[in-house]
Design a protein around this motif. Structure first.
Motif, PDB file in Angstrom:
ATOM      1  N   GLY A  46      -3.210   6.991   1.583  1.00 33.46           N
ATOM      2  CA  GLY A  46      -3.282   7.571   2.995  1.00 33.46           C
ATOM      3  C   GLY A  46      -2.463   7.394   3.904  1.00 33.46           C
ATOM      4  O   GLY A  46      -2.529   7.619   4.975  1.00 33.46           O
ATOM      5  N   MET A  47      -1.204   6.894   3.662  1.00 36.74           N
ATOM      6  CA  MET A  47       0.113   7.044   4.204  1.00 36.74           C
ATOM      7  C   MET A  47       0.564   8.332   4.420  1.00 36.74           C
ATOM      8  O   MET A  47       0.795   8.927   3.513  1.00 36.74           O
ATOM      9  N   PRO A  48       0.839   8.779   5.777  1.00 35.38           N
ATOM     10  CA  PRO A  48       1.574   9.970   5.969  1.00 35.38           C
ATOM     11  C   PRO A  48       2.786  10.174   5.188  1.00 35.38           C
ATOM     12  O   PRO A  48       3.664   8.865   4.885  1.00 35.38           O
ATOM     13  N   GLU A  49       3.233  11.210   5.040  1.00 35.87           N
ATOM     14  CA  GLU A  49       4.289  11.456   4.069  1.00 35.87           C
ATOM     15  C   GLU A  49       5.592  10.921   4.589  1.00 35.87           C
ATOM     16  O   GLU A  49       6.649  10.281   4.045  1.00 35.87           O
ATOM     17  N   GLU A  50       5.782  11.047   5.905  1.00 30.80           N
ATOM     18  CA  GLU A  50       7.151  10.665   6.646  1.00 30.80           C
ATOM     19  C   GLU A  50       7.240   9.114   6.370  1.00 30.80           C
ATOM     20  O   GLU A  50       8.423   8.721   6.246  1.00 30.80           O
ATOM     21  N   GLN A  51       6.123   8.369   6.631  1.00 34.66           N
ATOM     22  CA  GLN A  51       6.154   6.879   6.645  1.00 34.66           C
ATOM     23  C   GLN A  51       6.546   6.572   5.251  1.00 34.66           C
ATOM     24  O   GLN A  51       7.078   5.477   4.900  1.00 34.66           O
ATOM     25  N   ALA A  52       5.981   7.074   4.193  1.00 30.73           N
ATOM     26  CA  ALA A  52       6.167   6.845   3.008  1.00 30.73           C
ATOM     27  C   ALA A  52       7.313   7.098   2.328  1.00 30.73           C
ATOM     28  O   ALA A  52       8.097   6.150   1.744  1.00 30.73           O
ATOM     29  N   VAL A  53       8.156   8.267   2.881  1.00 39.27           N
ATOM     30  CA  VAL A  53       9.441   8.466   2.554  1.00 39.27           C
ATOM     31  C   VAL A  53      10.531   7.457   3.264  1.00 39.27           C
ATOM     32  O   VAL A  53      11.595   7.172   2.655  1.00 39.27           O
ATOM     33  N   VAL A  54      10.208   6.985   4.610  1.00 39.32           N
ATOM     34  CA  VAL A  54      10.992   6.060   5.232  1.00 39.32           C
ATOM     35  C   VAL A  54      10.808   4.664   4.249  1.00 39.32           C
ATOM     36  O   VAL A  54      11.920   4.108   4.137  1.00 39.32           O
ATOM     37  N   PRO A  82       0.410   1.654  11.281  1.00 43.37           N
ATOM     38  CA  PRO A  82      -1.061   1.199  11.546  1.00 43.37           C
ATOM     39  C   PRO A  82      -1.764   1.292  10.249  1.00 43.37           C
ATOM     40  O   PRO A  82      -2.693   0.544  10.025  1.00 43.37           O
ATOM     41  N   GLN A  83      -1.431   2.063   9.138  1.00 44.54           N
ATOM     42  CA  GLN A  83      -1.810   2.124   7.763  1.00 44.54           C
ATOM     43  C   GLN A  83      -1.681   0.716   7.262  1.00 44.54           C
ATOM     44  O   GLN A  83      -0.663   0.033   7.110  1.00 44.54           O
ATOM     45  N   GLN A  84      -2.862   0.152   6.680  1.00 47.31           N
ATOM     46  CA  GLN A  84      -3.033  -1.095   6.084  1.00 47.31           C
ATOM     47  C   GLN A  84      -2.134  -0.955   4.630  1.00 47.31           C
ATOM     48  O   GLN A  84      -2.388  -0.093   3.839  1.00 47.31           O
ATOM     49  N   PRO A 106      -2.912  -5.323  -3.405  1.00 41.06           N
ATOM     50  CA  PRO A 106      -3.352  -4.447  -4.528  1.00 41.06           C
ATOM     51  C   PRO A 106      -2.722  -3.258  -4.154  1.00 41.06           C
ATOM     52  O   PRO A 106      -2.074  -2.620  -5.276  1.00 41.06           O
ATOM     53  N   ILE A 107      -2.523  -2.752  -2.863  1.00 38.76           N
ATOM     54  CA  ILE A 107      -1.860  -1.384  -2.919  1.00 38.76           C
ATOM     55  C   ILE A 107      -0.158  -1.579  -3.053  1.00 38.76           C
ATOM     56  O   ILE A 107       0.312  -0.651  -3.857  1.00 38.76           O
ATOM     57  N   ALA A 108       0.168  -2.610  -2.880  1.00 37.60           N
ATOM     58  CA  ALA A 108       1.626  -2.933  -2.841  1.00 37.60           C
ATOM     59  C   ALA A 108       2.044  -2.872  -4.429  1.00 37.60           C
ATOM     60  O   ALA A 108       2.955  -2.635  -4.993  1.00 37.60           O
ATOM     61  N   ILE A 109       0.866  -3.727  -4.922  1.00 36.51           N
ATOM     62  CA  ILE A 109       1.233  -3.965  -6.576  1.00 36.51           C
ATOM     63  C   ILE A 109       1.296  -2.399  -7.232  1.00 36.51           C
ATOM     64  O   ILE A 109       1.934  -2.331  -8.191  1.00 36.51           O
ATOM     65  N   SER A 110      -0.085  -1.906  -6.762  1.00 40.50           N
ATOM     66  CA  SER A 110       0.099  -0.460  -7.666  1.00 40.50           C
ATOM     67  C   SER A 110       1.217   0.558  -7.309  1.00 40.50           C
ATOM     68  O   SER A 110       1.747   1.164  -8.243  1.00 40.50           O
ATOM     69  N   VAL A 111       1.682   0.469  -5.978  1.00 43.87           N
ATOM     70  CA  VAL A 111       2.825   1.262  -5.734  1.00 43.87           C
ATOM     71  C   VAL A 111       4.136   0.944  -6.509  1.00 43.87           C
ATOM     72  O   VAL A 111       4.949   1.444  -7.136  1.00 43.87           O
ATOM     73  N   SER A 112       4.242  -0.575  -6.769  1.00 46.09           N
ATOM     74  CA  SER A 112       5.173  -1.218  -7.581  1.00 46.09           C
ATOM     75  C   SER A 112       5.259  -0.755  -8.954  1.00 46.09           C
ATOM     76  O   SER A 112       6.443  -0.325  -9.291  1.00 46.09           O
TER      77      SER A 112
END
Length: 335
Positions: free
Chosen positions: A281-289, A238-240, A244-250
């Motif tokens: 804002g993504m939950p840790e579990e989803q971020a780790v996955v 559900p988290q968008q 821009p977010i994807a580029i920042s994480v990259s």
């Protein structure tokens, strides 16, 4: 005696890398609820994995094309062999310490296409410089656009200042070198100075806008493709996950990959990817996955294509291991 010292040095560096990776993995999993982790993993669709594989394959092709473009000011090499050399180097980087794959592809380029070894290595240094310039520009855009989380602003500005300083120093030294000895006959330079001169020739494309500007644009395309590896999961949670977010994480994961660690950026990639996604804002579990899936798919795609490239070039793994002991600056023309 010398080989024992080299072995000891290599083992020490490998051990340090393993320790760094283990520490990074510990921080990655710290505080994670494993039941929620399994639940998050079950939400990943087959379509997302398929798109992730396709995006990685596209990234590999664009990366090879960029290297071919950077080689043009030295010698024209067909794209397909450049692709295979690039993937053999990526495979070596994934399984051997100290990013030895960069040296491996320089030596293979020297062997098969009669490049000067020093020029080939200088060209790969040029490739890394283009990466650094693109990284600085992406960080500046991220800071200026306000898409970077506040807790990362200080680190982002520090990275911009440090990387910009490194680039400026390299470019200044390279220019001064050309002013002083760049036009001297090679026979008057001596062995060491001659090797430095040939390496500088390999890096000289940075001053030719016909080479550097298209390469920089291709690097930005690579960043966009890298960002797509996170956007493919947008429909699973559900988290968008916006561009821009994807580029920042990259950008953050690229910074993490520069930290000396075990081969394949194990641990450092996962930690920085998690930190970036959690900051948005993504939950840790989803971020780790997402961190592990993007890394695993990239690792497998690069290794499988690297093995295929080795088979096409009729190379065995022992050939790659022997390349490590060959000096890249030995400019004997090898067939």
């Amino acid at each position: 005696m010398e080989s024992k010292q080299q072995l000891s040095h290599g083992f020490r560096n490998s051990a340090i890398g393993v320790v760094v990776s283990a520490a990074a993995l510990w921080f990655t999993f710290h505080g994670v609820d494993f039941q929620r982790l399994v639940d998050s993993l079950s939400k990943i669709s087959i379509l997302s994995i398929s798109l992730l594989i396709a995006v990685n394959l596209l990234f590999i092709v664009v990366r090879a094309y960029r290297w071919q473009w950077l080689l043009r000011h030295l010698q024209r090499v067909p794209l397909v062999p450049v692709y295979h050399l690039s993937q053999i180097g990526a495979l070596a980087n994934n399984v051997l310490p100290l990013r030895i794959g960069e040296v491996v592809r320089a030596i293979l380029l020297k062997r098969r296409y009669h490049f000067s070894g020093a020029q080939a290595l200088g060209n790969i240094v040029l490739e890394r410089m283009i990466d650094l310039i693109a990284l600085v520009l992406m960080l500046i855009v991220a800071i200026a656009s306000g898409h970077l989380p506040k807790e990362f602003l200080h680190y982002a500005w520090s990275a911009v200042l440090i990387v910009s300083s490194v680039i400026a120093i390299i470019l200044t030294v390279l220019k001064i070198y050309h002013w002083r000895v760049g036009h001297a006959p090679e026979r008057k330079l001596g062995r060491i100075a001659g090797l430095i001169d040939r390496m500088a020739i390999g890096m000289n494309g940075i001053y030719h806008w016909q080479v550097s500007i298209p390469a920089l644009l291709l690097t930005f395309v690579m960043w966009l493709i890298s960002a797509m590896t996170f956007i493919v999961f947008a429909g699973d949670f559900p988290q968008q996950i916006t561009l821009p977010i994807a580029i920042s994480v990259s950008v953050l994961t690229a910074i993490g990959a520069t930290i000396p660690a075990a081969p394949g950026f194990v641990g450092t990639y996962h930690l920085f990817c998690k930190l970036g996604l959690v900051a948005y804002g993504m939950p840790e579990e989803q971020a780790v996955v997402i961190a592990f899936l993007t890394h695993i798919v990239s690792y497998l795609v690069n290794n499988i294509t690297g093995v295929i490239s080795m088979l096409i070039f009729k190379l065995h793994w022992r050939d790659i291991l022997l390349l490590r002991s060959e000096t890249v600056t030995d400019d004997t023309k090898l067939l």
